[in-house]
Design an enzyme around this catalytic site. Structure first.
Site, PDB file in Angstrom:
ATOM      1  N   LYS A 130       1.154  -6.842   4.712  1.00 45.02           N
ATOM      2  CA  LYS A 130       0.649  -7.087   3.354  1.00 45.02           C
ATOM      3  C   LYS A 130      -0.659  -6.333   3.217  1.00 45.02           C
ATOM      4  O   LYS A 130      -1.363  -6.112   4.211  1.00 45.02           O
ATOM      5  CB  LYS A 130       0.384  -8.586   3.142  1.00 45.02           C
ATOM      6  CG  LYS A 130       0.281  -8.979   1.692  1.00 45.02           C
ATOM      7  CD  LYS A 130       1.666  -9.248   1.122  1.00 45.02           C
ATOM      8  CE  LYS A 130       1.655  -9.466  -0.363  1.00 45.02           C
ATOM      9  NZ  LYS A 130       2.975  -9.933  -0.832  1.00 45.02           N
ATOM     10  N   ASP A 170       2.774  -6.418  -5.814  1.00 49.61           N
ATOM     11  CA  ASP A 170       2.525  -7.866  -5.767  1.00 49.61           C
ATOM     12  C   ASP A 170       1.631  -8.133  -6.991  1.00 49.61           C
ATOM     13  O   ASP A 170       1.650  -7.335  -7.946  1.00 49.61           O
ATOM     14  CB  ASP A 170       1.845  -8.268  -4.432  1.00 49.61           C
ATOM     15  CG  ASP A 170       1.859  -9.782  -4.205  1.00 49.61           C
ATOM     16  OD1 ASP A 170       2.886 -10.314  -3.792  1.00 49.61           O
ATOM     17  OD2 ASP A 170       0.827 -10.449  -4.468  1.00 49.61           O
TER      18      ASP A 170
END
Ligand code: NDP
Ligand code: 2IT
Length: 454
Positions: A130, A170
């Site tokens: 991430k 995201d």
């Protein structure tokens, strides 16, 4: 179960806390996993012998860097960029990039850690990672966003690659940002590869990737309903957020005959007393994705939409059968959970990552509300990213129908894995948290054992 292994869990957590001070979101994500994994490991000592739990909670690599960029007045601004390359046991690091002022190492480590298990559940060869920045795209011009994305990618490009680490979107990173970052990667590396997913279908993206997280979440909830011969038909659904995941979760609920009564942003929520219509959803998509407006503007245009400033959707003045939190972490706390229980909620499916606090989850369990955790429910997004990578590697493109069918079958399979590992022998009830954690853990842990101490 938790009580029996409390000493082991507490001791492991205090070690995690002392090694990673001031990372509350990360602790929360780790604790939720170890509560179910420690009892499992005690019964399967092979994982204990290989010291998997200590190894899996430690990121393989954390990259942090300065991102200088020019604003439209000619001032030099500075943000911080990150990529947490968490685990590559089953495939290249894979996971989104988040641009939001709340981004810090704790948030990205929680997201990267969850991503390991989620990606394993998809059954595709995807490791966990991430990244992102504390940059806030809100209120910035397109040129400023482009400047930022180019600067961010100028550093990130040396760490990623189609077979190494493949970021995606995201919060705050959608088609526009992916386009600017891909352009800069291509310019610097002189190669057109599948280094990012969520690309436009016009230049290497997969059909259905924009829809995939929302659609997949609703497919998963539909699988839960099917276990009791039920369906979404006629169900009242509260959705939070109004971004990518919320929009396509809403679209799929409507298609399957449900009624969506709420949407929100960080300023407040809108209530559709008759349920949102297809036309109103189109208007909201235009408002959010093109005009980059606020949900309150929907209420200004329609007499049957009401806006509640500063409130969460869980306050909606109606009964609620199903709740799908799709905004951000910890957006649904214990008092929200109690409100939902009073309104008759039967299923909570997390479209967002870790939107429910541990106390909220506990309240759901105590009141027999079926709870689907984000790492299972929202895995359709990254799964379809995996399908985009496969299409890029083959230099070809599948139809919308084919990708949607693949997504549906992946979501059914994730649901089956949760049932397999999460069903209580005595009551027959499914603990989806335990099921998802153990199924994801076993796949990654077995690969780590095969590959030795690396
Ligand atoms: P978007 O940026 O498209 O939308 C985010 C939405 O959440 C906006 O409505 C935003 O409101 C709201 N929001 C963000 N931060 C906060 C906050 N601190 N408080 C209240 N509301 C907030 O993001 P996505 O839809 O892509 O992501 C939503 C969630 O889904 C995240 O948890 C993400 O990690 C998760 N997810 C996303 C996937 C994807 O493929 N995109 C895949 C799997 C999970 P505002 O505009 O006011 O900020
Ligand atoms: O949280 C997530 O799973 C995502 N943001 C999607 C990640 C991806 O690589 O598609």
């Amino acid at each position: 179960m938790r009580q029996k292994y409390k000493a082991e869990i507490d001791s492991f957590m205090s070690e995690v806390k002392s090694r990673n001070p001031d990372e509350p979101e990360f602790f929360q994500a780790v604790e939720e996993v170890v509560e179910t994994i420690i009892p499992f490991i005690e019964e399967h000592p092979i994982y204990k012998e290989a010291n998997i739990l200590h190894r899996i909670t430690e990121p393989e690599r954390v990259i942090m860097f300065r991102v200088p960029w020019l604003d439209s007045e000619g001032n030099i601004q500075v943000n911080r960029g990150y990529r947490v390359e968490y685990n590559s046991a089953i495939g290249p690091y894979k996971g989104g990039l988040r641009f939001h002022p709340s981004v810090n190492l704790s948030v990205l480590k929680f997201l990267g850690f969850e991503q390991i298990f989620k990606n394993a559940l998809t059954t595709l060869p995807l490791g966990g990672g991430k990244g992102g920045s504390d940059f806030d795209p809100k209120g910035k011009t397109d040129a400023e966003v482009m400047n930022f994305c180019q600067s961010f990618m100028s550093e990130l490009q040396r760490h990623i690659g189609a077979n190494t680490d493949v970021p995606a979107g995201d919060i705050g990173v959608g088609a526009r940002e992916i386009g600017y970052m891909f352009g800069q990667y291509k310019r610097l590396r002189n190669e057109f590869t599948g280094v990012l997913t969520g690309k436009s279908p016009n230049w290497g993206g997969s059909f259905i990737r924009p829809e995939a997280t929302g659609y997949g979440s609703v497919y998963f909830i539909d699988e839960i309903l099917k276990r009791s011969n039920d369906s979404l038909e006629g169900k009242t659904v509260a959705v939070s957020g109004s971004g990518n995941v919320s929009q396509y979760a809403t679209e799929k609920v409507l298609e399957l005959g449900g009624k969506v009564v709420t949407l929100s942003d960080s300023s407040g929520y809108i209530y559709f007393k008759d349920g949102i219509t297809r036309e109103q959803l189109d208007e909201l998509m235009e408002l959010k994705n093109v005009k980059r407006g606020r949900v309150s503007e929907m209420a200004a245009n329609h007499s049957n939409i009401e806006y509640f400033e500063g409130e969460r959707v869980w306050n909606a003045p109606c009964t609620i059968d199903i709740a799908i939190p799709c905004a951000t972490q910890n957006e649904l706390d214990e008092s929200d959970a109690k409100k939902l229980i009073e309104k008759g909620v039967k299923i909570v499916g997390e479209g967002a990552n870790m939107p429910s606090t541990p106390e909220a989850v506990e309240a759901f369990y105590e009141n027999d509300v079926i709870f689907g955790p984000g790492k299972a429910v929202n895995a359709g997004g990254v799964a379809t990213s995996g399908l985009e990578m496969a299409q890029n590697a083959m230099n070809m493109r599948w139809s919308r129908e084919k990708v949607d069918q693949e997504l549906l079958s992946i979501m059914k399979n994730i649901h089956e894995q949760c049932v397999r590992y999460g069903t209580d022998d005595e009551t027959g009830k499914v603990d989806y948290v335990r099921g998802a954690n153990i199924a994801g853990f076993v796949k990654v842990a077995d690969a780590m054992i095969d590959q030795g101490a690396v």
